[in-house]
Design an enzyme around this catalytic site. Structure first.
Site, PDB file in Angstrom:
ATOM      1  N   LYS A  83      -2.172   1.407  -3.499  1.00  0.00           N
ATOM      2  CA  LYS A  83      -2.894   1.503  -2.213  1.00  0.00           C
ATOM      3  C   LYS A  83      -2.728   2.958  -1.722  1.00  0.00           C
ATOM      4  CE  LYS A  83      -1.293  -0.316   1.652  1.00  0.00           C
ATOM      5  NZ  LYS A  83      -0.942  -1.126   2.612  1.00  0.00           N
ATOM      6  N   ASP A 140      -5.973  -2.566   2.479  1.00  0.00           N
ATOM      7  CA  ASP A 140      -4.962  -2.808   3.084  1.00  0.00           C
ATOM      8  C   ASP A 140      -5.265  -4.248   3.888  1.00  0.00           C
ATOM      9  OD1 ASP A 140      -7.085  -2.361   4.929  1.00  0.00           O
ATOM     10  OD2 ASP A 140      -5.884  -0.989   6.340  1.00  0.00           O
TER      11      ASP A 140
END
Length: 214
Positions: free
Chosen positions: A120, A138
């Protein structure tokens, strides 16, 4: 979400916010990497408060290392998990100096090799700092993608891969931020604000949340 609705879904978000940006404050790729590394399980607002004090003093790998563990902790102790984040950041700075001449690398493999940097974080840096067509999934993007039917999946990686297939290429540069901001302010976790959602007509979520009584 029907395939035919995806382009107008993003066109609507684009019309309202043509050039969305991260809410993390930064001025260099290294500052961005640092801010994203610090943001895990923390709010952007909280990270910005800390980095506004940190970056004027230390905003390069060499300067961060010079602070040492205790010195760095003094700047970021208001952020959750600050001790482990300080340790990761110091190790990352060491690797950047030893392996990348102090510069943030532009490859996913090199970024993910840095301590405390997962997929991420690497995606955020690649997209925001270097303009790559990546999406960092997210909690907001995961929720919006599943709730709207845009890119349903059981894991963040599954959602990411489906988004890369379904989002038209002309919207990939900013899709990450449009979806985050939409999830943060409109398609919220506890109660989506469907009554004021500009893309509700394209969304598969039912029943839509009614407007609160006056």
């Amino acid at each position: 979400m029907k395939a035919a609705d995806i382009a107008p879904f993003f066109a609507t978000l684009q019309a309202a916010n043509p050039s969305p940006e991260t809410e993390l404050e930064y001025s260099t790729p290294f500052e961005l990497l640092t801010a994203v590394l610090l943001s895990a399980q923390a709010t952007d607002v909280g990270v910005n408060k800390a980095t506004r004090k940190l970056f004027p003093v230390a905003n390069t790998p060499e300067q961060i290392l010079a602070l040492g563990f205790d010195g760095l902790c003094d700047y970021i102790k208001t952020i959750g998990l600050y001790r482990s984040k300080a340790k990761h950041l110091l190790l990352t700075c060491q690797m950047l100096i030893e392996q990348h001449a102090g510069e943030v690398p532009r490859s996913r493999e090199a970024l993910e090799a840095l301590p405390g940097v997962g997929r991420k974080t690497a995606n955020v840096v690649l997209n925001v700092a270097f303009g790559e067509h990546t999406l960092a999934v997210d909690t907001h993007i995961f929720r919006v993608s599943n709730r709207t039917g845009l890119a349903p999946g059981k894991t963040p990686l599954a959602v990411e891969l489906k988004l890369l297939k379904r989002v038209p290429s002309q919207y990939l540069q900013h899709a990450h931020h449009w979806l985050i901001l939409h999830g943060r302010y409109v398609c919220q976790a506890r109660k989506p604000r469907c009554w004021e959602c500009s893309v509700a007509r394209y969304c598969a979520f039912k029943p839509k949340t009614p407007a609160p009584a006056a």
